[in-house]
Design an enzyme around this catalytic site. Structure first.
Site: not given
Ligand code: EPU
Length: 433
Positions: A22-23, A91, A115, A120, A305, A327, A397
């Site tokens: 998915k990701n 998201r 969320c 996030r 995850d 995280i 999802r």
């Molecule tokens: N963060 C910030 N600012 C930003 C971006 C991130 O503070 O601008 C923080 C987040 O709040 C979090 C940390 O940085 O504390 C890491 O977040 P990240 O941005 O890596 O998460 P994401 O990109 O929103 C993706 C996956 C998630 C997975 C996380 C961590 C996708 C679509 N989603 O989310 O997947 O948990 O990376 O590996 O790739 C899931 O599949 O169930 C899922 C939630």
């Protein structure tokens, strides 16, 4: 609203073929916007989130045809907006921000907001894109981005962010000059995006390391060959834990075992036998579950995850385990539900102390987010008696054909369609889109 009935307490045995990730699929779909023309993607998982991304691309003007290989036509773009109703559903809609800015010079994306698992924010996405020459304004809950010209830059993220790194990479490939991304996310899905972008003509190196270098090119074009999306390591991990928690033996095929290293290490420390052979991984357990301390971390650390699923396993360990979530600040929503199944867990800040119990007992539980739901399914599979899992929209999802895949390894799992007031017959026909 559907619910899942799980009759637990039987060891699961057999083989599960893992679907596309998915990701990885979501950023790849967004990236097709960068290269006008027809793209073909293989191994696309049939998931609600993928459908949401295809709806979003459709609204921008890019129709798609789902089949064994997805075809998506991105020659024309009529809009450059990701509206609230889609971002609210998923998201990851924010992933169109970088591609739209690179392709159209503007993008209007509703702010995702918090969320179930945390606040996030997307400040790092905006910081990276600003460094490349974008300007942002927030109005009415929507981020309005504009740029006259993208220029390469040096960007250092405050923390490794998966979708933030992806958004910046997708803009940088069409920027003028060189970009260096430091403290980049090293997740396999980010590396898959880099490989896909290269197949379109982008010049990128260093993916899978904390420093990614991009040399901007004037244009990209779809590749003639279909691109095959990498396998879902979290889906694989979930089925492997199903083998472990039920005292059975589950093999996942079509995986990349290297992507599962941190999880396999935890499972072997927990007393499981782990074998890898080519693209297959087997996890089996006969003896007791040993307690293990687990700390989530960006890749190659233990994935957040998989935290809920491994916590479910540790509820049955012979002793106490510490599970630390680094995280997301609110990713223990499954704890209250595991307690309903008879687990013993105490949460202190970002740490859960899980004291193993002899057995879990079936109960009605409510799924709160995707991976929490997976953890509850695993706990229910090991529990004595029948459990009901409510709010299946989360599982839809992210897990393709969950019920038939579990039934295929001997689970007694049924989906109850409350609207039809009847049990759907077990189905093995789920298209891999
Ligand atoms: N963060 C910030 N600012 C930003 C971006 C991130 O503070 O601008 C923080 C987040 O709040 C979090 C940390 O940085 O504390 C890491 O977040 P990240 O941005 O890596 O998460 P994401 O990109 O929103 C993706 C996956 C998630 C997975 C996380 C961590 C996708 C679509 N989603 O989310 O997947 O948990 O990376 O590996 O790739 C899931 O599949 O169930 C899922 C939630």
């Amino acid at each position: 609203m559907d619910k899942l009935l799980v009759e637990g307490g039987r060891p699961l045995e057999g083989t599960v073929r893992v679907s596309g990730a998915k990701n990885a699929a979501l950023p790849l779909l967004a990236a097709t916007l960068l290269a006008p023309g027809e793209h073909r993607l293989a191994n696309l998982p049939a998931l609600q989130d993928v459908e949401t991304m295809l709806s979003l691309l459709g609204r921008l003007g890019c129709p798609s045809l789902v089949g064994p290989t997805l075809r998506i036509e991105t020659s024309r773009l009529f809009f450059c907006e990701a509206p609230f109703d889609l971002v609210r559903r998923m998201r990851a809609s924010v992933l169109v921000l970088g591609p739209l800015l690179a392709r159209c010079g503007e993008a209007h994306v509703s702010l995702p907001g918090g969320c179930a698992i945390g606040v996030r924010p997307i400040d790092q996405h905006l910081k990276g894109l600003e460094a490349l020459g974008c300007r942002f304004e927030l109005e009415g809950g929507t981020v309005h981005g504009r740029t006259d010209r993208l220029r390469g830059a040096e960007i250092a993220f405050d923390m490794p962010t998966v979708t933030g790194t992806e958004n910046v990479l997708m803009a940088a490939v069409l920027a003028e000059g060189d970009t260096i991304v430091r403290n980049a996310a090293m997740e396999p899905e980010v590396a898959d995006l880099a490989r896909f972008l290269r197949s379109l003509g982008a010049v990128i190196e260093g993916e899978g390391t904390p420093e990614i270098r991009v040399r901007g090119v004037p244009g990209l074009a779809p590749s003639v060959q279909p691109y095959r999306i990498l396998p879902d390591r979290i889906e694989a991990g979930t089925y492997l834990v199903a083998g472990a928690i039920t005292g059975g033996s589950v093999t996942c095929t079509g995986t990349r075992p290297g992507d599962l290293a941190a999880l396999l290490d935890v499972l072997s420390r927990a007393g499981c036998e782990v074998h890898t052979h080519g693209d297959a991984v087997t996890v089996a357990r006969q003896g007791p579950i040993r307690p293990v301390d687990v700390v989530t971390a960006p890749h190659p650390g233990f994935p957040t995850d998989m935290q809920a699923q491994v916590m479910a396993l540790l509820t049955l360990a012979e002793g106490s385990s510490h599970v630390t979530e680094t995280i997301f600040e609110n990713r223990f929503m499954h704890v209250a539900e595991l307690l309903r199944l008879g687990a013993s867990i105490h949460v202190h800040g970002n740490q859960a102390i899980v004291t193993g119990v002899e057995r879990l007992k079936g109960a009605a539980v409510v799924a709160t987010d995707l991976r929490a739901s997976a953890g509850l399914v695993l706990a229910a599979l090991s529990a004595e008696g029948t459990s009901e899992i409510l709010h299946l929209d989360h599982l839809d999802r992210g897990y393709e054909a969950l019920v038939p895949k579990l039934q295929g390894i001997g689970a007694r799992v049924f989906r109850l369609d409350l609207e039809d007031r009847g049990i759907r017959p077990p189905t093995d026909v789920v298209a891999t889109a």
